[in-house]
Design a protein around this motif. Structure first.
Motif: not given
Lengths: 719, 325
Positions: A34, A68-71
């Motif tokens: 991340l 748009g990044e994952a949680g």
């Protein structure tokens, strides 16, 4: 990873070492990928030693939304390293699988021998038999560790090839052989130094990665050799030979000596004396006395089986060397390098400590050279340990190799150190399987490994290692099936861990379900077996596969749930008595019916099914006999105490056509009276508050009553 | 050795794995629950199989029910409500997640909930923000909407008068993970509240003869009884003669041995066997591995720590998993 030579970063975590308080905490990075800062973590243990960590990102402010990044990410961490890359993982699994049979066989032999000898394997006839079993076991494990391919044989032998490159020998095998030499192979006790020499010859290349070794020096020289014209002028030629001689690689030295330029035909005449000296040294080397029963293929030297013979031969050999050393021929040798090089080789054979120290690169090599040339009659672990200590002082290792640690532990007769080294460096597989060698070979080790530790809940170290290894096996979908073999060999805690393992299997997959059941049956784990089948049954039932659901619940003998299902069916039957409805649950009743004892209510459902079947066959033009059968079924249903009261009226209402059969009454007087009594009982029950009214037309009761009354009249007339 | 296996949606707040580790439920801030599945039991490739709105407010905790009752999750939401959702096929429809129970929320919020299996029924313990503990019982294993309130009490060991006006920040419940034929229903419970008497962890056991829950042990030294408890974890017992329970407070992680035979007062003997450093952080989660030999913890310091006991009975930190991008 077990089986690889790299330093193990295995977190399989065996709490064996006594000094763990001072051990540093292993810090392991958790690569989640991340970009944003991590907000928090949560985790969950999966089967075995696998940990799943959920990494959550910091909640985004509204402005920054939409990047748009994952949680977050879920990262799986396998704490017991049983293979990273596919090749190694596959190799590890192969090893795990092939060691099961020898292990299981040894356990069963141990059991039967213990039973025969009434618990003690120390009584002579049993002891001998037990030894044979352990030796066989050790050989089998050792052979499965060996994945060495024979070197390719070229048609024309390469005269300049001095070192055979072998497929990287595994550290595990090297460690196993060490344990075998010192704990198991009693026949070789008298020639342990020679066995160590062979061992070093086989595995010297293992150390090359971390330490300077003779092996790496020879490999380097071999490459150089291709381009060298006059070898005897090259100092590396002489250095390589002295090093090889120091650790007893006689055939290599002799082969190299024969490359000496004086052997060439064009030079033979001019360098006669020089060639004679070279050959004299070569002959002496190849006639070196060895205290061992036989030599390996291609090895040089002369074997002596008994110590007196060996000592006699040794003295003679040394006299010959001294004689050569003092020979006047040296003055006639004009080639300086040859003269000095050969003299150096002689010094090695005479056991000159300085020369030996210069020729070797680490303490283990020096240790071997001392066996060969300084103290050839060394015997006993204590003197070997002293010698090793001295060699370590001369050549201290900056990075201690894990195999050296093991050697020192064994020589020092320190079982704790041996265990700690095995565990730390070679992982749980090694521990579990090597424990058998240690307990068989050393009384101290046996006591230590079998002692129960109250601080660990009463398990012994031997059992602890099996539990740990079983957890490693449990971590992978392809190896969990062999964990039970190891768990069932643990008397104290194995079975409960096996139950936990089985409980965690995803039994909605039929193959896993069947495998789990097989394991449960094998080890008579009835309770967990029922539980597994119950889980599968509920899963199928709730996922719409009602037949499978009922089947597995029956297998689980889960009367409680089956009764609930039967009740659901009652409700369903109560709701709908149409022909379509009947078809839907007919099959289920069939299934439930095969074990009608499990639920009282099922008896009713079975009878009801029979009744419905015969009733469906009854039409206006049916022969009276068929209709009579249906009427009999009705009466039997109504007589049966297991028929719930709320079905009485629907049953009778469905049977109106039987009660009003044109041709003749199908129900006789006493039967009609019974039905009327039931109807009366029903009328009384309707007054109670908990009575559930059947979903029937309002005139159902009165039409049934009328039909029964008419039938009674007709029946009386008929009789 | 480490491998990212699932990408979580934006706004994910909590995750929970099912009993076999083959399904993951992930709750998010908008009240959506996503379920991830792997089709092949041998693979670690997961994909989202369902995604549905559970509630209007954020999901803060997801707990799976035992598999003997199907695929059921309990969701605790930020507004304190507790909902049960079940994956089921009903009346020849397709397989789908359905709300099967929404527990009444009167004034207090649900802080933690855990399922416990007994021989014939499923039990659910819920701890509320007003310090109440409720035990619900499921009577029909196929009817997840019918829960009966079996008991309601406060987390106090002496039967003193009831504490009113209690405010709790968090609570943690852990059932005895015992499996098999002989199942004694018991759980441990601790609070982080403004009422000192409620805080310390107590072991509650169901008294079959009198059909009531009794506190049988208190896991706190006299001086520490008021310490707020952040989380508790009951170790699986694969053959020890005693139970092992981890209790995390603001000061430390304490490991307790709990005996199995009650004394004349019905109390179990307890012994504090280790104090592990919390590294000045608040502990949010603790979990034992399947053998009960390794304890994993995580908290506000943002790392996962693994703890083990050596042969001398000394507990120590064995490894740390530190997130790095």
């Amino acid at each position: 990873m077990p089986g690889l030579t790299s330093e193990s970063d295995d977190l399989a975590m065996v709490p064996v070492s006594l000094e763990t308080e001072n051990q540093p905490v292993v810090n392991y990075p958790l690569r989640h990928g991340l970009k944003s800062p991590v907000h928090r973590l949560s985790f969950s243990w999966a089967c075995g030693n696998t940990l799943r960590v959920s990494v959550f990102r910091k909640p985004q402010s509204e402005k920054a939304d939409g990047d748009g990044e994952a949680g977050g990410r879920v990262v799986e961490v396998k704490l017991s390293n049983s293979g990273d890359e596919e090749v190694d993982a596959a190799r590890w699994r192969r090893m795990a699988y092939s060691s099961v049979t020898p292990f299981a066989l040894l356990q069963s032999r141990k059991h039967s021998l213990s039973a025969a000898s009434r618990m003690s394997l120390d009584i002579p006839p049993y002891k001998a038999e037990w030894w044979e079993h352990v030796i066989e076991y050790s050989k089998e494990i050792s052979s499965l560790l060996s994945d060495r391919k024979p070197p390719p044989k070229s048609i024309i032998e390469d005269a300049k090839s001095v070192v055979n490159e072998i497929a990287a020998p595994m550290c595990l095998k090297a460690a196993w052989e060490l344990l075998e030499i010192f704990y198991i192979d009693k026949q070789s006790q008298s020639w342990i130094p020679e066995r160590l020499l062979d061992w070093l010859a086989d595995y010297n290349s293992l150390f090359s990665g971390t330490l300077p070794t003779i092996h790496s020096k020879l490999v380097d020289f071999q490459q150089e050799l291709v381009g060298v014209q006059v070898v005897e002028d090259n100092p590396n030629y002489w250095d390589a030979m002295s090093s090889a001689l120091a650790v007893g690689w006689l055939e290599t030295v002799v082969k190299l000596l024969r490359l000496h330029g004086s052997y060439r035909f064009d030079q033979l005449s001019s360098r006669e004396t020089e060639n004679g000296l070279v050959e004299a040294v070569a002959v002496l080397i190849s006639k070196m006395p060895r205290m061992r029963p036989s030599l390996r293929e291609d090895n040089l030297g002369e074997c002596y089986k008994t110590k007196p013979d060996f000592m006699k031969a040794w003295e003679k050999w040394r006299t010959q060397i001294s004689k050569l050393d003092c020979s006047s021929y040296w003055l006639q040798c004009d080639h300086r390098q040859t003269r000095e090089g050969l003299k150096n080789l002689i010094q090695i054979m005479l056991g000159n400590p300085t020369v030996l120290s210069n020729a070797t690169f680490n303490w283990m090599e020096l240790f071997i050279s001392h066996f060969l040339y300084v103290r050839p009659f060394t015997a006993g672990l204590e003197s070997m340990h002293n010698s090793a200590q001295k060699c370590m002082q001369v050549k201290p290792a900056s990075i201690p190799h894990k195999l050296f640690g093991l050697v020192l532990g064994i020589l020092g007769e320190n079982t704790e150190v041996v265990l700690a080294e095995c565990s730390r460096s070679f992982g749980p597989w090694m521990m579990v399987h090597a424990v058998e060698l240690l307990t068989a070979g050393s009384t101290h080790a046996e006591i230590l490994l079998h002692e129960e530790h109250s601080k660990l809940g009463g398990v012994s170290i031997e059992e602890l290692h099996r539990l740990v290894y079983a957890q490693v096996l449990s971590s992978h979908a392809l190896t969990w099936q062999i964990a039970p073999i190891y768990l069932t060999s643990c008397i104290k805690q194995g079975i409960r861990l096996l139950e936990n393992l089985l409980y965690k299997q995803p039994v909605q997959h039929s193959q896993i379900l069947l495998k789990s059941i097989e394991i449960c049956r094998l080890y008579e784990l009835d309770s967990i077996n029922s539980n597994i089948m119950r889980i599968a049954g509920v899963h199928h039932w709730k996922h719409g596969r009602k037949g499978s659901g009922v089947f597995w619940l029956q297998q689980a003998r889960d009367e409680f749930r089956l009764n609930r299902i039967a009740k659901q069916l009652f409700d369903f039957v109560g709701k709908s008595v149409s022909d379509e409805g009947f078809k839907q649950w007919e099959g289920l009743i069939e299934l439930l019916g095969s074990e009608s004892r499990t639920a009282g209510g099922l008896e009713f459902l079975n009878k009801y099914r029979d009744f419905r079947r015969s009733l469906l066959q009854v039409h206006g033009d049916t022969p009276t006999d068929a209709a009579r059968n249906a009427a009999e079924a009705l009466v039997s249903l109504m007589k049966n105490p297991s028929t719930p009261q709320r079905f009485w009226l629907p049953l009778l209402y469905d049977s109106l056509k039987l009660l009003m059969w044109q041709e003749r009454p199908l129900v006789n007087v006493s039967q009609t009276q019974l039905l009327l009594n039931k109807l009366q009982e029903l009328s009384m029950a309707r007054l109670r508050p908990d009575f559930v009214e059947a979903d029937l037309p309002s005139d159902a009761l009165s039409s049934v009553r009328l039909a029964l009354a008419t039938n009674l009249g007709r029946a009386i007339l008929e009789e | 050795m480490d491998k990212a296996i699932i990408k979580l949606d934006e706004g994910t707040t909590c995750t929970a794995w099912n009993y076999s580790g083959h399904r993951l439920a992930a709750g998010s801030t908008d009240g959506t629950l996503s379920v991830f599945d792997s089709t092949d039991p041998a693979s670690s490739v997961f994909s989202c199989s369902s995604k549905f709105k559970v509630h209007e407010s954020s999901i803060v905790k997801v707990v799976w029910a035992p598999p003997e009752y199907g695929d059921v999750v309990a969701c605790i939401c930020a507004d304190g409500s507790l909902l049960l959702w079940e994956e089921v096929v009903e009346d020849s429809e397709l397989l789908q997640w359905k709300l099967c129970k929404c527990f009444d929320r009167i004034s207090s919020q649900v802080l933690d909930v855990q399922f416990g299996v007994s021989q014939t029924s499923l039990k659910l313990v819920a701890a509320y923000s007003d310090g109440q503990v409720k035990v619900f019982e499921l009577l029909d294993p196929f009817e997840l909407k019918n829960w009966q309130l079996q008991a309601e009490f406060q987390n106090v060991i002496e039967s003193v008068s009831k504490f009113g006006n209690v405010s709790c920040r968090s609570a943690s419940i852990a059932w005895n993970p015992l499996k098999g034929e002989i199942q004694q229903s018991s759980f441990v419970l601790g609070f982080d509240s403004d009422t000192p008497h409620l805080n310390s962890s107590k072991v509650w056991e169901f008294d079959q003869d009198h059909q009531r829950w009794l506190p049988v042990a208190e896991l706190a030294l006299p001086a520490d009884k008021a310490d707020p408890v952040s989380t508790v974890a009951w170790s699986p017992n694969i053959g020890r003669p005693y139970e092992l329970i981890a209790v995390a407070t603001c000061k430390e992680i304490a490991l307790w041995h709990v005996g199995s035979n009650p004394d004349s007062d019905g109390r179990l003997s307890v012994e504090k066997v280790a104090m592990l450093s919390t590294h000045d952080s608040e502990i949010w989660q603790m979990e034992w591995d399947m053998s009960g030999m390794t304890l994993a913890t995580t908290g506000s310091d943002g790392v996962v720590r693994l703890w083990q006991c050596n042969l001398n009975g000394v507990w120590h930190e064995q490894a740390t998993l530190q997130p790095t991008s």
